[in-house]
Write a protein that holds these residues in place. Sequence first.
Motif, PDB file in Angstrom:
ATOM      1  N   ASP A 173      47.274  29.552  34.711  1.00  0.00           N
ATOM      2  CA  ASP A 173      46.387  28.250  34.727  1.00  0.00           C
ATOM      3  C   ASP A 173      47.606  27.248  34.115  1.00  0.00           C
ATOM      4  N   GLU A 174      48.404  27.533  32.966  1.00  0.00           N
ATOM      5  CA  GLU A 174      49.188  26.863  32.521  1.00  0.00           C
ATOM      6  C   GLU A 174      50.495  26.379  33.382  1.00  0.00           C
TER       7      GLU A 174
ATOM      8  N   ASP B  10      46.646  42.880  34.218  1.00  0.00           N
ATOM      9  CA  ASP B  10      46.507  41.555  34.844  1.00  0.00           C
ATOM     10  C   ASP B  10      47.862  41.399  35.346  1.00  0.00           C
TER      11      ASP B  10
ATOM     12  N   ASP C  82      36.064  45.186  38.063  1.00  0.00           N
ATOM     13  CA  ASP C  82      34.939  44.236  38.182  1.00  0.00           C
ATOM     14  C   ASP C  82      34.101  44.629  37.020  1.00  0.00           C
TER      15      ASP C  82
ATOM     16  N   GLU D 250      30.830  40.267  37.734  1.00  0.00           N
ATOM     17  CA  GLU D 250      31.942  39.327  37.806  1.00  0.00           C
ATOM     18  C   GLU D 250      33.065  39.939  37.939  1.00  0.00           C
TER      19      GLU D 250
ATOM     20  N   ARG E 274      40.061  34.015  27.417  1.00  0.00           N
ATOM     21  CA  ARG E 274      40.930  33.943  28.370  1.00  0.00           C
ATOM     22  C   ARG E 274      42.211  33.826  27.842  1.00  0.00           C
ATOM     23  N   GLY E 275      43.008  34.771  28.280  1.00  0.00           N
ATOM     24  CA  GLY E 275      44.657  35.115  27.814  1.00  0.00           C
ATOM     25  C   GLY E 275      45.404  35.791  28.761  1.00  0.00           C
TER      26      GLY E 275
ATOM     27  N   GLY F 124      37.152  40.926  37.757  1.00  0.00           N
ATOM     28  CA  GLY F 124      38.002  41.250  36.898  1.00  0.00           C
ATOM     29  C   GLY F 124      39.481  40.869  37.397  1.00  0.00           C
ATOM     30  N   TYR F 125      40.350  41.896  37.417  1.00  0.00           N
ATOM     31  CA  TYR F 125      41.596  41.772  37.876  1.00  0.00           C
ATOM     32  C   TYR F 125      41.796  42.494  39.296  1.00  0.00           C
TER      33      TYR F 125
ATOM     34  N   LEU G 247      47.893  39.698  38.942  1.00  0.00           N
ATOM     35  CA  LEU G 247      47.638  38.390  39.242  1.00  0.00           C
ATOM     36  C   LEU G 247      48.898  37.667  39.546  1.00  0.00           C
TER      37      LEU G 247
ATOM     38  N   PRO H 219      46.096  35.345  33.209  1.00  0.00           N
ATOM     39  CA  PRO H 219      45.406  34.062  33.809  1.00  0.00           C
ATOM     40  C   PRO H 219      45.582  32.820  33.118  1.00  0.00           C
ATOM     41  N   LEU H 220      45.787  32.838  31.801  1.00  0.00           N
ATOM     42  CA  LEU H 220      45.820  31.809  31.160  1.00  0.00           C
ATOM     43  C   LEU H 220      47.343  31.240  31.307  1.00  0.00           C
TER      44      LEU H 220
END
Length: 207
Positions: free
Chosen positions: A9-10, A195, A47, A156, A1-2, A158-159, A198, A5-6
């Motif tokens: 999250d941070e 990404d 996806d 699952e 995970r980078g 994805g973006y 997001l 998204p990461l």
Amino acid sequence: RGGAPLMLDEGLLELAKPEAAFALHVGSMLSTGQVMLRPGPLMAGSDFFRIVVSGRQSHGSRPWKGIDPIVVSAEIVSALQTVVSRTVDVTREPAVVTVGQFDAGVRNNIIPDRARLVGTIRTFDEAMRADLEGRMRRMVERVAEGYGATAKVTFEPGYPVTANDARFVDQLLPTLERVAPGRVREVSKITASEDFSLYAQRVPGVF
């Protein structure tokens, strides 16, 4: 995970509190000095899917004793090519279903008990995305059933779709024309994913 998204999250957006997000991507499909963008959906949502086909192992010299998941999976790969080409109105929105991995077997003379397919779906519309997943699940399970095998399909996310804020595109165009006069173009939708989408879900964005 980078990546995005990461960073989200941070707490990137809580720390920076941006009013908008802008990004550039170097693309080999463009000539040097060209700039391309479009208002609204630019890049596809992606996806991930995995299909596990379960058959029955047997010796390669006695295929009638088993249920060959490789044969079943090959039929599934072929059938999946029709999901977009025969069931999706591609004049409305493009879509892609691609199988990128096909793993099965351990020896040249053994029919294995399972095979695994992995791939990606690209769409620009949530309803189309849900419809594609439903069609794929039904097709995979029924093809396998026809051979006496079983198949499990998992998806699952994805973006999401990378969508440019139309208002900011209009505001940005004069600046782009100033730095790249005569070389700014509106591009068609791109089925790659990104990404940056997001960030653009959280604040107005231009990619």
